[in-house]
Design a protein around this motif. Structure first.
Motif, mmCIF file in Angstrom:
data_model
loop_
_atom_site.group_PDB
_atom_site.id
_atom_site.type_symbol
_atom_site.label_atom_id
_atom_site.label_comp_id
_atom_site.label_asym_id
_atom_site.label_seq_id
_atom_site.Cartn_x
_atom_site.Cartn_y
_atom_site.Cartn_z
ATOM 1 N N MET A 65 -46.871 -76.572 8.270
ATOM 2 C CA MET A 65 -48.235 -77.090 8.363
ATOM 3 C C MET A 65 -48.442 -77.992 9.587
ATOM 4 O O MET A 65 -49.540 -78.042 10.136
ATOM 5 C CB MET A 65 -48.586 -77.874 7.094
ATOM 6 N N GLY A 66 -47.394 -78.701 9.992
ATOM 7 C CA GLY A 66 -47.546 -79.650 11.085
ATOM 8 C C GLY A 66 -47.179 -79.116 12.447
ATOM 9 O O GLY A 66 -47.388 -79.803 13.454
ATOM 10 N N PRO A 74 -43.988 -78.600 19.748
ATOM 11 C CA PRO A 74 -44.087 -79.521 18.610
ATOM 12 C C PRO A 74 -44.897 -80.766 18.971
ATOM 13 O O PRO A 74 -44.612 -81.434 19.957
ATOM 14 C CB PRO A 74 -42.631 -79.881 18.331
ATOM 15 N N PHE A 75 -45.885 -81.079 18.150
ATOM 16 C CA PHE A 75 -46.798 -82.201 18.361
ATOM 17 C C PHE A 75 -46.349 -83.308 17.424
ATOM 18 O O PHE A 75 -46.647 -83.317 16.243
ATOM 19 C CB PHE A 75 -48.228 -81.742 18.033
ATOM 20 N N TRP A 76 -45.590 -84.271 17.948
ATOM 21 C CA TRP A 76 -44.866 -85.229 17.110
ATOM 22 C C TRP A 76 -45.720 -86.065 16.161
ATOM 23 O O TRP A 76 -45.255 -86.398 15.076
ATOM 24 C CB TRP A 76 -43.994 -86.120 17.979
ATOM 25 N N PRO A 77 -46.948 -86.481 16.532
ATOM 26 C CA PRO A 77 -47.731 -87.249 15.556
ATOM 27 C C PRO A 77 -47.941 -86.512 14.241
ATOM 28 O O PRO A 77 -48.146 -87.141 13.207
ATOM 29 C CB PRO A 77 -49.065 -87.478 16.282
ATOM 30 N N ARG A 78 -47.879 -85.173 14.272
ATOM 31 C CA ARG A 78 -48.015 -84.393 13.040
ATOM 32 C C ARG A 78 -46.664 -84.112 12.387
ATOM 33 O O ARG A 78 -46.601 -83.459 11.344
ATOM 34 C CB ARG A 78 -48.733 -83.068 13.332
ATOM 35 N N LEU A 79 -45.581 -84.584 13.020
ATOM 36 C CA LEU A 79 -44.244 -84.221 12.544
ATOM 37 C C LEU A 79 -43.362 -85.424 12.215
ATOM 38 O O LEU A 79 -42.209 -85.236 11.823
ATOM 39 C CB LEU A 79 -43.532 -83.367 13.607
ATOM 40 N N VAL A 80 -43.874 -86.646 12.363
ATOM 41 C CA VAL A 80 -43.018 -87.809 12.135
ATOM 42 C C VAL A 80 -42.483 -87.857 10.705
ATOM 43 O O VAL A 80 -41.414 -88.419 10.446
ATOM 44 C CB VAL A 80 -43.751 -89.121 12.465
#
Length: 228
Positions: A65-66, A74-80
């Motif tokens: 989903m993230g 990979p977009f880290w704000p959505r993966l922290v």
């Protein structure tokens, strides 16, 4: 397929694509990322165990989903949120290594191997922080650099801007510059709008394409100092 590849490689190869962090290195250090793979293999073998199933679901949902179903992976704000799950997989791998040392070398080996693990984690933590600090201390997107600059100014300074790009009120700048007062002037606003920038001490942030507005600013604040 590209999204899947970039998402799965974020642990040991792919850097961040976001403007918030923009960290051009993998999410985990090269000395630690293999332990995530070992922990994942163990979790997959024990997938019927409630704890292992929970970690796999946690990991899978955030990656899917993230990252995989979004853009710019990979977009880290959505993966922290993936960091705790990966840390649990690392812990599982270390626990299994300790168990193997105990069964093959005896109970006394556990203290020795455990000590080596502590040294490993401390070393990786130090290397991670040093690499991160050296990477981001003088490297960031323009909104972050401007926010850092304003944050170092006295708190009574009002920051005003004429920019064609992100204004001072953009989240990155606003977060870093808080609690300074920020005033954004639109590039096409008349010179009279400059008077809305008020305060006991001022700093103007002007993007290069709006440098022509300097004459109007100098006319109002003739003692200003220009920094490029």
């Amino acid at each position: 397929l590209t999204q899947i590849k970039l998402s799965l490689l974020m642990f040991n190869q792919t850097g961040d694509n976001s403007s918030q962090f923009g960290y051009p290195h993998p999410m985990f250090h090269a000395l630690i990322s293999p332990l995530i793979l070992l922990g994942l293999v163990f979790a997959l073998r024990r997938w019927k165990n409630a704890g292992m199933a929970f970690i796999l679901i946690w990991l899978g949902l955030i990656v899917m989903m993230g990252s995989i179903l979004t853009i710019d992976a990979p977009f880290w704000p959505r993966l922290v949120g993936i960091v705790p799950a990966a840390a649990l997989l690392i812990a599982v791998a270390l626990d299994q290594i300790l168990e193997l040392a105990k069964n093959t070398l005896g109970a006394y080996a556990v203290m020795f191997v455990g000590g080596l693990m502590v040294i490993l984690l401390v070393t990786v933590g130090y290397l991670n922080w040093t690499l991160y600090y050296q990477t981001v201390k003088s490297n960031a997107a323009a909104p972050a650099m401007v926010g850092r600059y304003i944050s170092r100014l006295p708190l009574d300074v009002t920051a005003c801007s004429i920019t064609s790009g992100p204004p001072l009120s953009v989240r990155e700048t606003y977060f870093l510059a808080w609690p300074h007062k920020l005033v954004d002037i639109k590039p096409d606003a008349p010179d009279s709008e400059l008077d809305t920038c008020t305060g006991s001490s001022l700093v103007w942030v002007i993007s290069p394409e709006n440098i022509g507005r300097l004459d109007a600013i100098r006319a109002r604040w003739p003692n200003g100092i220009l920094q490029e």
